[in-house]
Design a protein around this motif. Structure first.
Motif, PDB file in Angstrom:
ATOM      1  N   UNK A 186       0.500  -1.059   0.334  1.00 15.32           N
ATOM      2  CA  UNK A 186      -0.319  -0.067   0.451  1.00 15.32           C
ATOM      3  C   UNK A 186       0.995   1.404  -0.221  1.00 15.32           C
ATOM      4  N   UNK A 187       1.825   1.098   0.497  1.00 18.62           N
ATOM      5  CA  UNK A 187       2.576   2.186   0.742  1.00 18.62           C
ATOM      6  C   UNK A 187       3.594   2.272  -1.445  1.00 18.62           C
ATOM      7  N   UNK A 188       3.312   1.686  -1.686  1.00 17.55           N
ATOM      8  CA  UNK A 188       4.197   1.875  -3.228  1.00 17.55           C
ATOM      9  C   UNK A 188       3.100   2.959  -3.744  1.00 17.55           C
ATOM     10  N   UNK A 189       3.507   4.116  -4.033  1.00 15.50           N
ATOM     11  CA  UNK A 189       3.149   5.055  -4.806  1.00 15.50           C
ATOM     12  C   UNK A 189       2.435   4.643  -5.961  1.00 15.50           C
ATOM     13  N   UNK A 190       3.141   3.950  -6.903  1.00 21.94           N
ATOM     14  CA  UNK A 190       2.934   3.655  -7.933  1.00 21.94           C
ATOM     15  C   UNK A 190       1.516   2.737  -7.819  1.00 21.94           C
ATOM     16  N   UNK A 191       1.458   1.876  -7.378  1.00 23.04           N
ATOM     17  CA  UNK A 191       0.333   0.794  -7.131  1.00 23.04           C
ATOM     18  C   UNK A 191      -0.985   1.622  -6.920  1.00 23.04           C
ATOM     19  N   UNK A 192      -1.078   2.473  -5.857  1.00 26.10           N
ATOM     20  CA  UNK A 192      -2.332   2.830  -4.751  1.00 26.10           C
ATOM     21  C   UNK A 192      -3.272   3.707  -6.434  1.00 26.10           C
ATOM     22  N   UNK A 193      -4.492   2.827  -5.985  1.00 26.34           N
ATOM     23  CA  UNK A 193      -5.479   3.631  -6.586  1.00 26.34           C
ATOM     24  C   UNK A 193      -5.776   4.729  -6.538  1.00 26.34           C
ATOM     25  N   UNK A 194      -6.758   4.873  -4.888  1.00 22.70           N
ATOM     26  CA  UNK A 194      -7.434   6.128  -4.213  1.00 22.70           C
ATOM     27  C   UNK A 194      -7.364   5.435  -2.907  1.00 22.70           C
ATOM     28  N   UNK A 195      -7.785   5.927  -2.035  1.00 21.11           N
ATOM     29  CA  UNK A 195      -8.141   5.885  -0.588  1.00 21.11           C
ATOM     30  C   UNK A 195      -8.921   4.450   0.056  1.00 21.11           C
ATOM     31  N   UNK A 196      -9.513   3.416  -1.433  1.00 23.36           N
ATOM     32  CA  UNK A 196     -10.302   2.207  -0.747  1.00 23.36           C
ATOM     33  C   UNK A 196     -10.113   1.663  -1.635  1.00 23.36           C
ATOM     34  N   UNK A 197      -9.111   1.327  -2.924  1.00 22.09           N
ATOM     35  CA  UNK A 197      -8.877   0.743  -3.853  1.00 22.09           C
ATOM     36  C   UNK A 197      -7.563   0.351  -3.738  1.00 22.09           C
ATOM     37  N   UNK A 198      -7.013  -0.711  -3.592  1.00 15.23           N
ATOM     38  CA  UNK A 198      -4.859  -0.601  -3.895  1.00 15.23           C
ATOM     39  C   UNK A 198      -4.303  -2.036  -5.096  1.00 15.23           C
ATOM     40  N   UNK A 199      -3.838  -1.789  -5.746  1.00 17.38           N
ATOM     41  CA  UNK A 199      -3.138  -2.212  -6.828  1.00 17.38           C
ATOM     42  C   UNK A 199      -2.153  -3.551  -5.827  1.00 17.38           C
ATOM     43  N   UNK A 200      -2.575  -4.541  -5.776  1.00 20.69           N
ATOM     44  CA  UNK A 200      -1.826  -5.586  -5.198  1.00 20.69           C
ATOM     45  C   UNK A 200      -1.203  -6.454  -6.398  1.00 20.69           C
ATOM     46  N   UNK A 201       0.300  -7.515  -5.921  1.00 18.50           N
ATOM     47  CA  UNK A 201       0.175  -8.443  -6.936  1.00 18.50           C
ATOM     48  C   UNK A 201      -0.880  -9.353  -6.621  1.00 18.50           C
ATOM     49  N   UNK A 202      -1.512 -10.201  -7.681  1.00 15.64           N
ATOM     50  CA  UNK A 202      -2.297 -11.185  -7.457  1.00 15.64           C
ATOM     51  C   UNK A 202      -1.887 -12.761  -6.700  1.00 15.64           C
ATOM     52  N   UNK A 203      -0.416 -12.265  -6.507  1.00 13.01           N
ATOM     53  CA  UNK A 203      -0.014 -13.615  -5.624  1.00 13.01           C
ATOM     54  C   UNK A 203      -0.318 -13.518  -3.988  1.00 13.01           C
ATOM     55  N   UNK A 204      -0.724 -11.500  -4.293  1.00 11.64           N
ATOM     56  CA  UNK A 204      -1.413 -11.478  -2.417  1.00 11.64           C
ATOM     57  C   UNK A 204      -2.668 -11.828  -1.892  1.00 11.64           C
TER      58      UNK A 204
END
Length: 303
Positions: A186-204
């Motif tokens: 969540x702390x990676x700037x390039x992977x945060x979408x907005x306050x309620x949605x986040x991008x994470x690797x699908x392996x997570x």
């Protein structure tokens, strides 16, 4: 010249003294033949095993998609696996070929080279074990730095994904997310979408939770992939998920410690087994190498 009555001649004494020596040489020859063919059979087995490992590595390099469908795992570090399998297969085949030819042809130079390579491997393994046990804290710190750097640079260079694939495989197998927690992603700037949605690797993604809802999968090459049962083409694809949900809650640091603790006996057993196997092969090869010339000299002397 007449011999004294009742005393055996010199020729009969020498003939009778040679008989047990010839028998002893014959027994030693049988023992060395057994060792020779035993060493040959074992090394032939490892030569076949090394060729199979090498073929798997080439298969991954040539056709990754068919290998993934055969194995049934979406998250695998294929680039690293292919190189590791190919190199280890070639090394195993080369070492086994030395043992086979040296034992079958009874060549001391090949047997000596075979012994030297095994001794080098054995000493290297002992040295690595000592370094890992004495430098454990420094090693843990180094691994942590490498993984955190991988998380920060995730998807930064799509053409080089070896580190990302390896870390995805760890997260998928250990059912963990991030190093300390999912908050690392969540702390990676390039992977945060907005306050309620986040991008994470699908392996997570926790499939047991995500299967009850619909999650969107996005990647630089393929967007808007929808559906909980859809599998990514590449192991480094991203999933858009709600914050603090649908991911594994535990960090991989703790999961790795648990895995090592639960499998410590198995790891030590495998290391001891490999070491004993190497010691037995070294003993057989050096025994055969040292006794070949002595046996041939004795046989040539008594025949």
């Amino acid at each position: 010249m007449k011999t004294l009555e009742g005393q055996p001649s010199v020729s009969s004494v020498s003939t009778s003294s040679k008989a047990p020596q010839v028998k002893m040489s014959s027994a030693q020859e049988s023992c060395l033949s057994l060792i020779k063919y035993l060493l040959f059979v074992f090394n032939l087995f490892f030569f076949v095993l090394g060729s199979l490992v090498f073929c798997f590595g080439i298969w991954i390099l040539v056709d990754k998609s068919s290998f993934v469908s055969f194995v049934g795992l979406s998250f695998m570090p294929l680039q690293i696996w292919s190189k590791a399998l190919a190199i280890s297969g070639i090394l195993t085949m080369g070492l086994a070929l030395l043992g086979c030819l040296g034992a079958l042809k009874e060549l001391r130079c090949l047997l000596g080279l075979y012994f030297g390579v095994l001794l080098l491997l054995f000493v290297t393994q002992i040295t690595l074990g000592i370094l890992i046990s004495t430098q454990r804290i420094r090693l843990e710190r180094k691994v942590k730095d490498i993984i955190q750097e991988t998380i920060r640079n995730y998807y930064a260079h799509p053409e080089t994904t070896e580190a990302e694939e390896s870390w995805d495989y760890v997260q998928f197998q250990l059912r963990c997310c991030g190093w300390n927690s999912p908050q690392d992603w969540y702390r990676v700037p390039s992977m945060s979408s907005n306050q309620s949605m986040y991008q994470v690797p699908c392996s997570c993604r926790n499939s047991s939770v995500a299967n009850s809802s619909v999650s969107n999968m996005t990647s630089p090459t393929q967007f808007s992939r929808v559906g909980p049962l859809a599998r990514p083409q590449h192991s480094t694809e991203l999933c858009v998920i709600p914050a603090n949900s649908h991911t594994y809650r535990e960090g991989c640091s703790r999961s790795l410690q648990k895995w090592l603790h639960n499998n410590l006996i198995s790891i030590v057993g495998i290391c001891l087994g490999v070491g004993l196997l190497e010691l037995s092969f070294m003993s057989l090869s050096i025994f055969l190498c040292r006794n070949l010339d002595q046996l041939y000299d004795r046989l040539a002397r008594y025949r």
